[in-house]
Write a protein that holds these residues in place. Structure first.
Motif, PDB file in Angstrom:
ATOM      1  N   ILE A  18       0.953  -1.338   0.084  1.00 58.45           N
ATOM      2  CA  ILE A  18       0.103  -0.254  -0.012  1.00 58.45           C
ATOM      3  C   ILE A  18       0.793   1.202  -0.069  1.00 58.45           C
ATOM      4  O   ILE A  18       0.447   2.303   0.132  1.00 58.45           O
ATOM      5  CB  ILE A  18      -0.973   0.063   1.266  1.00 58.45           C
ATOM      6  CG1 ILE A  18      -0.348  -0.167   2.583  1.00 58.45           C
ATOM      7  CG2 ILE A  18      -2.109  -0.996   1.005  1.00 58.45           C
ATOM      8  CD1 ILE A  18      -1.161  -0.098   3.777  1.00 58.45           C
ATOM      9  N   TYR A  19       2.184   1.049  -0.069  1.00 61.51           N
ATOM     10  CA  TYR A  19       3.241   2.302  -0.184  1.00 61.51           C
ATOM     11  C   TYR A  19       3.088   3.202   1.026  1.00 61.51           C
ATOM     12  O   TYR A  19       3.384   4.416   0.715  1.00 61.51           O
ATOM     13  CB  TYR A  19       2.775   2.925  -1.509  1.00 61.51           C
ATOM     14  CG  TYR A  19       3.954   3.204  -2.511  1.00 61.51           C
ATOM     15  CD1 TYR A  19       4.660   2.019  -3.068  1.00 61.51           C
ATOM     16  CD2 TYR A  19       4.659   4.293  -2.780  1.00 61.51           C
ATOM     17  CE1 TYR A  19       5.668   2.292  -4.103  1.00 61.51           C
ATOM     18  CE2 TYR A  19       5.847   4.459  -3.642  1.00 61.51           C
ATOM     19  CZ  TYR A  19       6.336   3.378  -4.014  1.00 61.51           C
ATOM     20  OH  TYR A  19       7.253   3.596  -4.846  1.00 61.51           O
ATOM     21  N   CYS A  20       2.961   2.665   2.173  1.00 61.74           N
ATOM     22  CA  CYS A  20       2.721   3.641   3.285  1.00 61.74           C
ATOM     23  C   CYS A  20       4.045   4.127   3.683  1.00 61.74           C
ATOM     24  O   CYS A  20       4.367   5.067   4.179  1.00 61.74           O
ATOM     25  CB  CYS A  20       2.048   2.814   4.474  1.00 61.74           C
ATOM     26  SG  CYS A  20       3.007   1.397   4.978  1.00 61.74           S
ATOM     27  N   GLY A  21       5.186   3.422   3.266  1.00 61.41           N
ATOM     28  CA  GLY A  21       6.491   3.717   3.560  1.00 61.41           C
ATOM     29  C   GLY A  21       7.158   3.406   4.980  1.00 61.41           C
ATOM     30  O   GLY A  21       8.139   3.862   5.032  1.00 61.41           O
ATOM     31  N   TYR A  22       6.384   2.757   5.670  1.00 60.91           N
ATOM     32  CA  TYR A  22       6.524   2.186   6.891  1.00 60.91           C
ATOM     33  C   TYR A  22       8.074   1.555   7.051  1.00 60.91           C
ATOM     34  O   TYR A  22       8.825   1.512   7.890  1.00 60.91           O
ATOM     35  CB  TYR A  22       5.436   1.474   7.707  1.00 60.91           C
ATOM     36  CG  TYR A  22       4.621   2.315   8.392  1.00 60.91           C
ATOM     37  CD1 TYR A  22       4.250   3.456   7.983  1.00 60.91           C
ATOM     38  CD2 TYR A  22       3.933   1.867   9.641  1.00 60.91           C
ATOM     39  CE1 TYR A  22       3.460   4.401   8.568  1.00 60.91           C
ATOM     40  CE2 TYR A  22       3.090   2.830  10.271  1.00 60.91           C
ATOM     41  CZ  TYR A  22       2.866   3.873   9.692  1.00 60.91           C
ATOM     42  OH  TYR A  22       1.729   4.689  10.336  1.00 60.91           O
ATOM     43  N   ARG A  42       9.813  -0.899  -0.044  1.00 62.17           N
ATOM     44  CA  ARG A  42       8.666  -0.641  -0.969  1.00 62.17           C
ATOM     45  C   ARG A  42       9.021  -0.389  -2.464  1.00 62.17           C
ATOM     46  O   ARG A  42       8.499  -0.940  -3.386  1.00 62.17           O
ATOM     47  CB  ARG A  42       7.684   0.233  -0.727  1.00 62.17           C
ATOM     48  CG  ARG A  42       8.188   1.892  -0.812  1.00 62.17           C
ATOM     49  CD  ARG A  42       7.237   2.828  -0.483  1.00 62.17           C
ATOM     50  NE  ARG A  42       8.072   4.188  -0.939  1.00 62.17           N
ATOM     51  CZ  ARG A  42       7.294   5.515  -0.428  1.00 62.17           C
ATOM     52  NH1 ARG A  42       6.361   5.702   0.195  1.00 62.17           N
ATOM     53  NH2 ARG A  42       8.251   6.494  -0.831  1.00 62.17           N
ATOM     54  N   GLU A  63       8.460  -2.567  -5.973  1.00 63.49           N
ATOM     55  CA  GLU A  63       8.008  -2.041  -7.428  1.00 63.49           C
ATOM     56  C   GLU A  63       8.805  -2.513  -8.315  1.00 63.49           C
ATOM     57  O   GLU A  63       8.366  -2.891  -9.480  1.00 63.49           O
ATOM     58  CB  GLU A  63       8.321  -0.234  -7.345  1.00 63.49           C
ATOM     59  CG  GLU A  63       7.321   0.599  -6.700  1.00 63.49           C
ATOM     60  CD  GLU A  63       5.967   0.597  -7.407  1.00 63.49           C
ATOM     61  OE1 GLU A  63       4.984  -0.052  -6.697  1.00 63.49           O
ATOM     62  OE2 GLU A  63       5.965   0.952  -8.656  1.00 63.49           O
ATOM     63  N   LEU A  77       2.475  -2.933   7.124  1.00 67.07           N
ATOM     64  CA  LEU A  77       0.693  -2.744   7.391  1.00 67.07           C
ATOM     65  C   LEU A  77       0.032  -3.802   6.687  1.00 67.07           C
ATOM     66  O   LEU A  77      -1.061  -4.084   6.879  1.00 67.07           O
ATOM     67  CB  LEU A  77       0.437  -1.394   7.147  1.00 67.07           C
ATOM     68  CG  LEU A  77       0.911  -0.075   8.083  1.00 67.07           C
ATOM     69  CD1 LEU A  77       0.469   1.123   7.868  1.00 67.07           C
ATOM     70  CD2 LEU A  77       0.791  -0.582   9.587  1.00 67.07           C
ATOM     71  N   ALA A  78       0.639  -4.125   5.482  1.00 70.91           N
ATOM     72  CA  ALA A  78      -0.198  -5.128   4.460  1.00 70.91           C
ATOM     73  C   ALA A  78      -0.081  -6.447   4.732  1.00 70.91           C
ATOM     74  O   ALA A  78      -0.249  -7.304   4.049  1.00 70.91           O
ATOM     75  CB  ALA A  78       0.098  -4.734   3.098  1.00 70.91           C
ATOM     76  N   ASP A  79       0.904  -6.906   5.856  1.00 73.04           N
ATOM     77  CA  ASP A  79       1.277  -8.206   6.174  1.00 73.04           C
ATOM     78  C   ASP A  79       2.003  -9.013   5.000  1.00 73.04           C
ATOM     79  O   ASP A  79       1.503 -10.208   4.740  1.00 73.04           O
ATOM     80  CB  ASP A  79       0.056  -9.003   6.525  1.00 73.04           C
ATOM     81  CG  ASP A  79      -0.316  -8.826   8.032  1.00 73.04           C
ATOM     82  OD1 ASP A  79       0.550  -8.077   8.855  1.00 73.04           O
ATOM     83  OD2 ASP A  79      -1.548  -8.885   8.554  1.00 73.04           O
TER      84      ASP A  79
END
Lengths: 470, 396
Positions: free
Chosen positions: B21-25, B43, B47, B87-89
């Motif tokens: 989800i590209y949150c970058g965490y 991330r 890509e 966050l997306a496991d």
């Protein structure tokens, strides 16, 4: 590679390996958090000609000097965690990755300030501050990935803004390299405010002095409301007790929250309120005032067991997105007063697909994150339509004076609506004086002209499309 | 889940990459923090995976992407910080392993990686030394292991390549053996029949060779009736605990313990008594493979806190947030300079803690921390937790 030969050779000469032009790197730097439908990218050139990893003030000055000389557009990028297009190129040129900036950090305990480089990620800075007994006053929900510089350029609000204000209120001094190449430091609010939310169009931030506070423990309380009307009444009551943070979810989002994190919160509008508490008497007083506020609004107090460890999920909202196949996200700033109608409208328009998450950012306003979640993969056309629909609802409502969260590319042209007409006039004057060639992040803040129809602005085109198509 | 073949071992990397989800965490990646280009950002790697694996991608684009993708994947220390915060496991480590395997298939490993792979394959240890030398550590420390070698016992001590061969780790194996002897624990060792656990091979993406190592070690342990296995190496521990069950399925039914877990158990049973008092301030560096991969957090702390009047202080980043030492994921073979850069952050934390002793449970961490401490000129003693336990038992 479309960078002019002369420009390229000048950049290579001065920056060497700090410039990359390979296809993979360019592709990676062509997007931010929003995964845009391919249809939209027809209208602008989001794949840059090159990427420069800048590491010092001197680098930025060199970049501006060559960019001015060769009329090369440059677009600054920090963590790329926003989704408004502020850090992607509009008409190619170079992306300047400021995460490469050398990191420094100095706390001044007497003034309660910290001097930091803009590339610091909030969670890293907070960890360091906590070791010295201090804490950030407010910070974004993308705390684990967003940088200080990025948040300023974006013009953010966040957790703690209810008590300490947005990013503008945190800045004591800002050091910027102007597009002219001059390194300047500003301490006056009038000057600093120009750089907040300007997405690097007026220069590149190279150092920031932030206000910090003592690391006071937070106590959390929770409450639930049956309707948007009660929720808004509740928010109006709760802001009077000067909370540090007020965070709320709509019933659909609560259900998803329960499913994702294994909670059992009641499926109603749920609000979590946090307040700084120094000692026991303060905590008792907080409980008393909170109970009164919630009862006055007709809400119910949430069992303390729910609120004990809920705070840690503040930074994990996006993990709820893994439950769906596709999503569209937008954010709007709304006045607390009378915005229950807006919430009701949103819920009825998207029937069950809309998930809302709000954060109070001042005694009068809150930021509302809107997620449209879908169980199927959306086609490019449908995603575009949904984006336009959400866009229309974000800025088109006349009854409730909502404003976009920030300008970036998608809301370029709305600077005046967000910051006021006087501020827009000052912005334009300053922009003209420091960047007459418009090389510093073109296409952002002020609406650019369309690529294939240069007499029409992007703002007009998007607005027209959102009205006509819908 | 039991993975019977290399196909079962694999995950659909493209499907998972599309879930980002590209949150970058994952920007907390220790090597990305040093290298700073988004091509090294987890991330960003996802890509690149999308570009590389999407059907219909032109060969020219694939080749271009593979260059940057394989470079990024070998700059990873496999510390698992990215996966833990995702966050997306997304099972990022499995994906990274698979990309390393893809790189092997395409013949794109660097020579030192290939050399390690061949050494392990041919000599069953990471140094390429003869198996007969596996017990040199015992001779050097004056221990006679003849009666303990290949003897039937419920517990086996798996020494691991680094403790067996490396001079720097010379005290680890003797310390474990002395702890076991002093507590009158019935144990055995595999001696010259011990093969590398396969960790470097699996980390490099070599499934089939790794599996043959797992099978061999299991057979040898079974022959001796071993029910429990103890090791002082976090790499071996992770391999036995996580990788072997995936590779060998139900046939791997041996309980795996880290030396800190066994010591903790012995302390609780009253068999191990820590009576020596330390004047020095002690801190513990959580090895990534123990804390993030295997969630072994409290046992080393419980052991240290059992030392009478101990002055124990946590490092600023500890437990799940512990910093990576930089030595994992075979990074030393790919970019030793980067190891030093990643390690310097940890060394600063050690300096901040003002500890006199840094205890650890991983030979790789031990090695990199020792180098970092020496380079910075700190007056800190870096020891394995087994050595600390032995000293606390009163052994000089």
């Amino acid at each position: 590679m479309t960078l002019k030969k002369k420009a390229r050779s000048r950049f290579v000469r001065f920056l060497g390996k700090q410039l990359r032009e390979d296809r993979t790197t360019l592709q990676i730097y062509s997007r931010d958090m929003a995964d845009l439908p391919s249809l939209v990218s027809i209208f602008f050139q989001n794949i840059p000609d090159g990427v420069i990893l800048a590491s010092s003030v001197k680098d930025i000055q060199t970049i501006y000097s060559v960019a001015n000389e060769t009329k090369t557009p440059i677009t600054q990028r920090a963590a790329g965690t926003a989704g408004l297009g502020g850090s992607i190129t509009y008409k190619k040129g170079l992306v300047i990755d400021t995460k490469g900036f050398e990191q420094h950090y100095l706390v001044n305990p007497l003034d309660q300030t910290v001097v930091v480089s803009p590339s610091y990620v909030f969670s890293d800075l907070q960890r360091k501050l906590k070791l010295e007994g201090f804490s950030l006053c407010s910070y974004p929900s993308s705390y684990h990935s967003a940088t200080i510089g990025g948040w300023i350029a974006h013009g953010g609000h966040g957790i703690g803004s209810a008590q300490y204000g947005g990013v503008l209120e945190q800045i004591v001094e800002i050091e910027v390299v102007l597009p002219t190449g001059h390194l300047v430091k500003y301490t006056e609010r009038d000057h600093i405010s120009l750089f907040v939310g300007s997405h690097g169009t007026l220069g590149t931030i190279t150092e920031v002095t932030l206000r910090v506070k003592f690391d006071i423990p937070l106590k959390h309380q929770g409450c639930t409301f049956d309707s948007p009307k009660e929720l808004i009444q509740g928010l109006e009551e709760i802001v009077r007790i000067f909370p540090y943070s007020v965070w709320f979810l709509n019933p659909e989002h609560v259900a998803l929250f329960n499913e994702t994190f294994g909670y059992n919160l009641p499926i109603r509008y749920v609000a979590i309120i946090s307040k700084e508490v120094n000692f026991e008497e303060e905590e008792l007083e907080f409980s008393r005032l909170f109970n009164n506020a919630v009862r006055n609004a007709g809400g119910q107090i949430l069992d303390r067991r729910y609120t004990e460890d809920i705070w840690q999920f503040r930074f994990k909202s996006f993990s709820m997105l893994k439950q769906c196949k596709d999503f569209v996200v937008s954010e709007v700033i709304l006045p607390i007063e009378a915005s229950d109608k807006y919430i009701r409208k949103l819920v009825s328009k998207f029937k069950g697909n809309i998930h809302l998450e709000g954060e109070v950012i001042s005694p009068t306003h809150y930021a509302l994150m809107m997620y449209l979640l879908y169980d199927e993969k959306l086609s490019s056309l449908k995603k575009t339509l949904l984006n336009l629909k959400l866009f229309n609802l974000t800025i088109g409502s006349k009854k409730v004076k909502g404003t976009p969260y920030s300008t970036g590319l998608w809301f370029s042209g709305y600077y005046g609506k967000i910051y006021g007409k006087d501020e827009l006039r000052r912005y334009k004057e300053f922009k003209k004086s420091v960047d007459p060639k418009n090389i510093s992040n073109p296409g952002k803040v002020l609406s650019p002209k369309l690529r294939f129809l240069p007499i029409v602005s992007l703002k007009f085109a998007v607005r027209l499309a959102s009205r006509l198509i819908l | 889940m039991f993975m019977s073949s290399s196909t079962d071992w694999q995950v659909d990397v493209l499907e998972f990459a599309q879930k980002c989800i590209y949150c970058g965490y994952c920007s907390l990646c220790p090597t990305y923090k040093e290298l700073k280009w988004e091509t090294y950002h987890p991330r960003g790697i996802l890509e690149q995976i999308k570009l590389y694996f999407t059907e219909g991608t032109k060969e020219e684009v694939k080749l271009d992407t593979s260059k940057s993708l394989f470079e990024a994947i070998f700059a990873c220390t496999m510390c698992k910080m990215c996966e833990n915060i995702c966050l997306a496991d997304i099972p990022l480590l499995k994906i990274w392993e698979q990309i390393r395997q893809e790189s092997f298939k395409k013949g794109r490993w660097n020579p030192s990686m290939l050399s390690l792979y061949n050494k392990v394959k041919d000599t069953y240890n990471i140094y390429g030394l003869p198996s007969e030398d596996r017990l040199t550590w015992a001779k050097m420390s004056g221990l006679v292991m003849t009666r303990r070698t290949k003897k039937k016992a419920p517990l086996a001590y798996f020494i691991g390549c680094q403790a067996a061969y490396s001079g720097k780790m010379g005290q680890v194996a003797p310390s474990v053996v002395k702890i076991l002897r002093k507590t009158k624990t019935n144990f055995t060792i595999l001696g010259t029949d011990e093969w590398c656990c396969g960790s470097p091979v699996f980390l490099a993406g070599g499934y089939s060779v790794g599996k043959s190592f797992a099978k061999h070690n299991l057979d040898e342990l079974k022959k001796l009736g071993v029910k429990r296995l103890v090791t002082a190496c976090s790499g071996c521990y992770r391999t036995f605990k996580i990788v072997y069950p995936r590779v060998l399925g139900d046939s791997w039914d041996i309980e795996v313990l880290h030396i800190s877990e066994l010591a903790n158990e012995l302390i609780k049973a009253g068999k191990l008594k820590l009576k020596h008092k330390f004047k020095e301030k002690i801190t513990f560096k959580d090895p990534c493979e123990l804390v993030r991969h295997c969630e072994l957090i409290e046992a080393p702390r419980d052991v240290i806190n059992s030392i009478p009047n101990v002055r124990f202080e946590e490092l600023p980043s500890n437990r799940n947030e512990a910093l990576c030492c930089g030595g994992g994921g075979l990074l030393k073979l790919n970019d030793s300079e980067l190891v030093g850069k990643v390690n310097s952050k940890l060394i600063s934390e050690i300096e901040y803690s003002e500890a006199d002793i840094v205890a650890n449970g991983c030979p790789t961490c031990l090695d990199t921390i020792m180098t970092g401490v020496k380079n910075k000129g700190l007056d800190v003693e870096v020891i394995d937790i087994a050595e600390l336990i032995l000293r606390a038992m009163g052994d000089k």
